[in-house]
Design an enzyme around this catalytic site. Structure first.
Site, PDB file in Angstrom:
ATOM      1  N   GLN A   1      21.802 -31.126 -50.431  1.00  0.00           N
ATOM      2  CA  GLN A   1      21.670 -32.251 -51.362  1.00  0.00           C
ATOM      3  C   GLN A   1      21.136 -31.813 -52.725  1.00  0.00           C
ATOM      4  OE1 GLN A   1      20.520 -36.218 -49.244  1.00  0.00           O
ATOM      5  NE2 GLN A   1      19.254 -34.654 -48.298  1.00  0.00           N
TER       6      GLN A   1
ATOM      7  N   ALA B   1      16.842 -23.815 -47.365  1.00  0.00           N
ATOM      8  CA  ALA B   1      15.742 -23.908 -46.390  1.00  0.00           C
ATOM      9  C   ALA B   1      16.256 -24.474 -45.081  1.00  0.00           C
ATOM     10  CB  ALA B   1      14.618 -24.804 -46.925  1.00  0.00           C
TER      11      ALA B   1
ATOM     12  N   THR C   1      15.616 -27.378 -42.869  1.00  0.00           N
ATOM     13  CA  THR C   1      14.936 -28.661 -43.086  1.00  0.00           C
ATOM     14  C   THR C   1      15.040 -29.613 -41.899  1.00  0.00           C
ATOM     15  OG1 THR C   1      16.930 -29.531 -44.165  1.00  0.00           O
ATOM     16  CG2 THR C   1      15.235 -28.555 -45.599  1.00  0.00           C
TER      17      THR C   1
ATOM     18  N   ASP D   1       5.418 -31.908 -48.670  1.00  0.00           N
ATOM     19  CA  ASP D   1       4.125 -32.484 -48.293  1.00  0.00           C
ATOM     20  C   ASP D   1       3.691 -32.044 -46.897  1.00  0.00           C
ATOM     21  OD1 ASP D   1       6.455 -34.303 -47.631  1.00  0.00           O
ATOM     22  OD2 ASP D   1       4.915 -35.242 -46.408  1.00  0.00           O
TER      23      ASP D   1
ATOM     24  N   TYR E   1       8.057 -26.602 -39.048  1.00  0.00           N
ATOM     25  CA  TYR E   1       8.654 -26.724 -40.388  1.00  0.00           C
ATOM     26  C   TYR E   1       7.571 -26.601 -41.462  1.00  0.00           C
ATOM     27  CZ  TYR E   1      10.509 -29.017 -44.544  1.00  0.00           C
ATOM     28  OH  TYR E   1      10.861 -29.320 -45.845  1.00  0.00           O
TER      29      TYR E   1
ATOM     30  N   LYS F   1       7.160 -23.545 -44.251  1.00  0.00           N
ATOM     31  CA  LYS F   1       7.247 -23.843 -45.680  1.00  0.00           C
ATOM     32  C   LYS F   1       5.968 -23.404 -46.395  1.00  0.00           C
ATOM     33  CE  LYS F   1      10.067 -25.516 -47.736  1.00  0.00           C
ATOM     34  NZ  LYS F   1      11.186 -24.844 -48.466  1.00  0.00           N
TER      35      LYS F   1
ATOM     36  N   TRP G   1      10.665 -37.032 -48.709  1.00  0.00           N
ATOM     37  CA  TRP G   1      11.595 -38.140 -48.445  1.00  0.00           C
ATOM     38  C   TRP G   1      12.850 -38.045 -49.328  1.00  0.00           C
ATOM     39  CZ3 TRP G   1       8.589 -43.355 -47.564  1.00  0.00           C
ATOM     40  CH2 TRP G   1       7.533 -43.139 -46.671  1.00  0.00           C
TER      41      TRP G   1
END
Length: 313
Positions: free
Chosen positions: A11, A78, A80, A122, A146, A150, A171
């Site tokens: 995305q 990544a 995700t 986050d 995850y 990260k 999000w």
């Protein structure tokens, strides 16, 4: 500037490539696929230069990035899939992508004196309390695989480079791929009653808007840690779902109206499906953006409206 973007099949990478092209930068996209077949919406990114690169292959990363010799690398690639990362058979791969892959890129950026923009999350925090997380907070306590990988990616970047941006987001939604909005629209058509979590709080991030900010950053030397989500206030997933359906109805889709579709707020414990522990507090403080002279992202309400006009549903 010449800028290499990883993860262009996703995305964010897709939108970053288009933003770079729009501004006249020399953009080169990369992903693991031998050929990039194009995005869902077939926009300009399909016409831009592309190289196949496995970021977990250190020698290939060194060879390819050194040959390209970009001024900056915007690292969007990544693992995700948060729940799938918990599966034992996937954990080695998640580590290879999110940690070693990031470290491989950081080392080459160091050797060619290129800037690096690393997209983080986050999930590096424990998600407790109600106070928004500050970008320079070092109270890391990730709850899941995850988040742990990260965070290790962040540390690989910050310990290797001086010229880096670490940008935490949350999000995420964009046109090129799956996300919460598309999921809600799909299940909202199939069912007349949904349960959505109400005790996880944060703010959505539209990749189209974020891509503009990332390119803004790449054009500067204002290095450091940043938080970047859309403005508009903190909400729950339940609030977001309600807003999605209300906006869909306003755009002429009565099948999402409250007359047909009931959305019930539930706690994370009541929902009870996730394998991975998720943060309850995903509030990210973004004031450092303005302090550093960057333009904040538009409100998530505005982003949602624009996004729904972009996609077919």
């Amino acid at each position: 500037m010449k800028i290499l973007v990883t993860g262009v099949a996703g995305q964010l990478g897709h939108d970053v490539m288009n933003e770079l092209a729009k501004r006249g930068h020399e953009a080169i996209g990369s992903d693991i696929a031998p050929v990039y077949s194009g995005a869902d919406d077939h926009t300009a990114v399909t016409k831009l230069p592309y190289i196949s690169m496995d970021i977990t292959d250190a020698s290939a990363v060194e060879k390819l990035i050194t040959e390209i010799h970009p001024d900056a690398v915007i690292h969007c690639a990544a693992w995700t899939a948060v729940d799938a990362a918990e599966d034992e058979e996937n954990q080695q791969k998640v580590y290879a992508i999110n940690v070693k892959g990031t470290e491989n890129i950081a080392k080459v950026c160091k050797s060619i004196d290129a800037k690096m923009l690393y997209i983080s999350t986050d999930y590096v925090f424990d998600g407790q309390g109600e106070i928004p997380w500050q970008p320079d907070c070092k109270d890391y306590a990730p709850l899941c695989v995850y988040g742990k990988t990260k965070l290790e990616g962040e540390l690989a970047v910050s310990s290797t480079l001086d010229k880096y941006f670490i940008v935490r987001i949350a999000w995420v939604f964009g046109t090129n791929g799956n996300n919460f909005i598309k999921t809600m629209l799909n299940v909202g058509k199939k069912f007349d009653a949904l349960r959505v979590v109400k005790d996880q709080i944060g703010t959505p991030t539209y990749t189209y808007d974020l891509s503009r900010l990332l390119v803004d950053m790449a054009e500067t030397e204002k290095y450091g840690y940043y938080h970047a989500t859309n403005e508009g206030g903190y909400i729950s997933w339940y609030d977001f779902a309600e807003a999605i359906f209300a906006e869909a109805v306003a755009l002429g889709h009565p099948e999402y109206s409250k007359d047909r579709l009931t959305v019930t707020p539930v706690t994370t414990e009541e929902y009870g499906i996730s394998k991975a522990a998720r943060p309850f507090n995903s509030r990210l403080d973004k004031s450092k953006l303005v302090e550093s002279g960057f333009e904040p992202l538009p409100t998530w309400q505005d982003a949602l409206r624009r996004y729904l006009k972009e996609i077919e549903f």
